[in-house]
Design a protein around this motif. Structure first.
Motif, PDB file in Angstrom:
ATOM      1  N   GLY A  17       4.732 -29.381  17.506  1.00 22.94           N
ATOM      2  CA  GLY A  17       4.334 -30.727  17.878  1.00 22.94           C
ATOM      3  C   GLY A  17       3.638 -31.383  16.702  1.00 22.94           C
ATOM      4  O   GLY A  17       3.030 -30.694  15.872  1.00 22.94           O
ATOM      5  N   ILE A  18       3.734 -32.691  16.633  1.00 20.16           N
ATOM      6  CA  ILE A  18       3.189 -33.435  15.501  1.00 20.16           C
ATOM      7  C   ILE A  18       2.266 -34.542  15.981  1.00 20.16           C
ATOM      8  O   ILE A  18       2.674 -35.397  16.766  1.00 20.16           O
ATOM      9  CB  ILE A  18       4.311 -34.064  14.651  1.00 20.16           C
ATOM     10  N   VAL A  19       1.026 -34.508  15.511  1.00 20.20           N
ATOM     11  CA  VAL A  19       0.097 -35.621  15.682  1.00 20.20           C
ATOM     12  C   VAL A  19       0.195 -36.412  14.386  1.00 20.20           C
ATOM     13  O   VAL A  19      -0.298 -35.976  13.346  1.00 20.20           O
ATOM     14  CB  VAL A  19      -1.350 -35.139  15.921  1.00 20.20           C
ATOM     15  N   LEU A  20       0.877 -37.538  14.439  1.00 18.20           N
ATOM     16  CA  LEU A  20       1.042 -38.384  13.264  1.00 18.20           C
ATOM     17  C   LEU A  20       0.024 -39.507  13.354  1.00 18.20           C
ATOM     18  O   LEU A  20       0.030 -40.279  14.316  1.00 18.20           O
ATOM     19  CB  LEU A  20       2.463 -38.959  13.203  1.00 18.20           C
ATOM     20  N   TRP A  39       5.068 -41.375  27.645  1.00 17.68           N
ATOM     21  CA  TRP A  39       4.872 -41.441  26.201  1.00 17.68           C
ATOM     22  C   TRP A  39       4.484 -40.067  25.695  1.00 17.68           C
ATOM     23  O   TRP A  39       3.834 -39.294  26.397  1.00 17.68           O
ATOM     24  CB  TRP A  39       3.775 -42.446  25.883  1.00 17.68           C
ATOM     25  N   GLN A  40       4.893 -39.755  24.469  1.00 17.40           N
ATOM     26  CA  GLN A  40       4.518 -38.477  23.884  1.00 17.40           C
ATOM     27  C   GLN A  40       4.567 -38.562  22.369  1.00 17.40           C
ATOM     28  O   GLN A  40       5.115 -39.506  21.801  1.00 17.40           O
ATOM     29  CB  GLN A  40       5.422 -37.342  24.367  1.00 17.40           C
ATOM     30  N   MET A  41       4.037 -37.535  21.736  1.00 22.19           N
ATOM     31  CA  MET A  41       4.114 -37.396  20.289  1.00 22.19           C
ATOM     32  C   MET A  41       5.378 -36.613  19.955  1.00 22.19           C
ATOM     33  O   MET A  41       5.935 -35.929  20.818  1.00 22.19           O
ATOM     34  CB  MET A  41       2.862 -36.689  19.777  1.00 22.19           C
ATOM     35  N   PRO A  42       5.852 -36.709  18.711  1.00 18.12           N
ATOM     36  CA  PRO A  42       7.063 -35.958  18.340  1.00 18.12           C
ATOM     37  C   PRO A  42       6.869 -34.449  18.511  1.00 18.12           C
ATOM     38  O   PRO A  42       5.799 -33.912  18.230  1.00 18.12           O
ATOM     39  CB  PRO A  42       7.255 -36.309  16.858  1.00 18.12           C
ATOM     40  N   GLN A  43       7.913 -33.799  18.981  1.00 19.77           N
ATOM     41  CA  GLN A  43       7.896 -32.351  19.148  1.00 19.77           C
ATOM     42  C   GLN A  43       9.330 -31.853  19.220  1.00 19.77           C
ATOM     43  O   GLN A  43      10.239 -32.622  19.473  1.00 19.77           O
ATOM     44  CB  GLN A  43       7.139 -31.952  20.408  1.00 19.77           C
TER      45      GLN A  43
END
Length: 160
Positions: A17-20, A39-43
């Motif tokens: 997972g990525i917290v950008l 909604w979500q972060m990239p993963q």
């Protein structure tokens, strides 16, 4: 709700997972095409022979069109974070092969302009995107991932 015996027999899907972040406390969030309002972060999954960091950079390109040249890796969460799918999704999500995901999360700083973010990728996952405060993102994700996001934001506390 506790996983059923059938679900417990399945493995976890290895994933990243990525917290950008832009460095102003806001993080990238995309609204899922298959779940409007979520909604979500990239993963994404880790491919065979690939390390978690490599997978995170690859997934970022695949999901939002951002290459490794436009980010810097600031931190890696110290532990794998797991979640179980809700019972109604077991057997449907991940082609029925996994009980949930085991994720390694990374904090990345975005070094580019917003125009470099492209969600119209070869296999789009997001219908729209925005920069969000973590608290707002927590309110907009599917409930079964909320614990994961709490753990992720706690792991990167003070670094956004």
């Amino acid at each position: 709700m506790a996983p059923s015996p059938a679900q417990k027999a399945l493995p976890y899907r290895p994933c990243v997972g990525i917290v950008l972040t832009r460095g102003d406390g806001l993080v990238f969030a995309g609204e899922r095409l298959d779940t409007p309002g979520a909604w979500q972060m990239p993963q994404g999954g880790i491919d065979k022979g690939e390390g978690p960091r490599e997978a995170a950079l690859r997934e970022l390109g695949e999901e939002i069109g951002v290459g490794a040249d436009l980010v810097s890796v600031s931190a890696e969460a110290p532990d794998w974070i797991r979640y179980d799918l809700p019972e109604e999704l077991v057997g449907k999500a991940f082609k029925g092969r996994f009980r949930g995901q085991e994720q390694r999360w990374f904090l990345l700083r975005f070094l580019g302009e917003d125009s470099a973010i492209r969600i119209d990728t070869a296999h789009p996952e997001f219908g729209r995107w925005q920069w969000m405060r973590p608290a707002d993102l927590m309110a907009a994700i599917v409930p079964f991932k909320r614990g994961v996001y709490e753990a992720v934001f706690a792991a990167f506390e003070g670094q956004l």
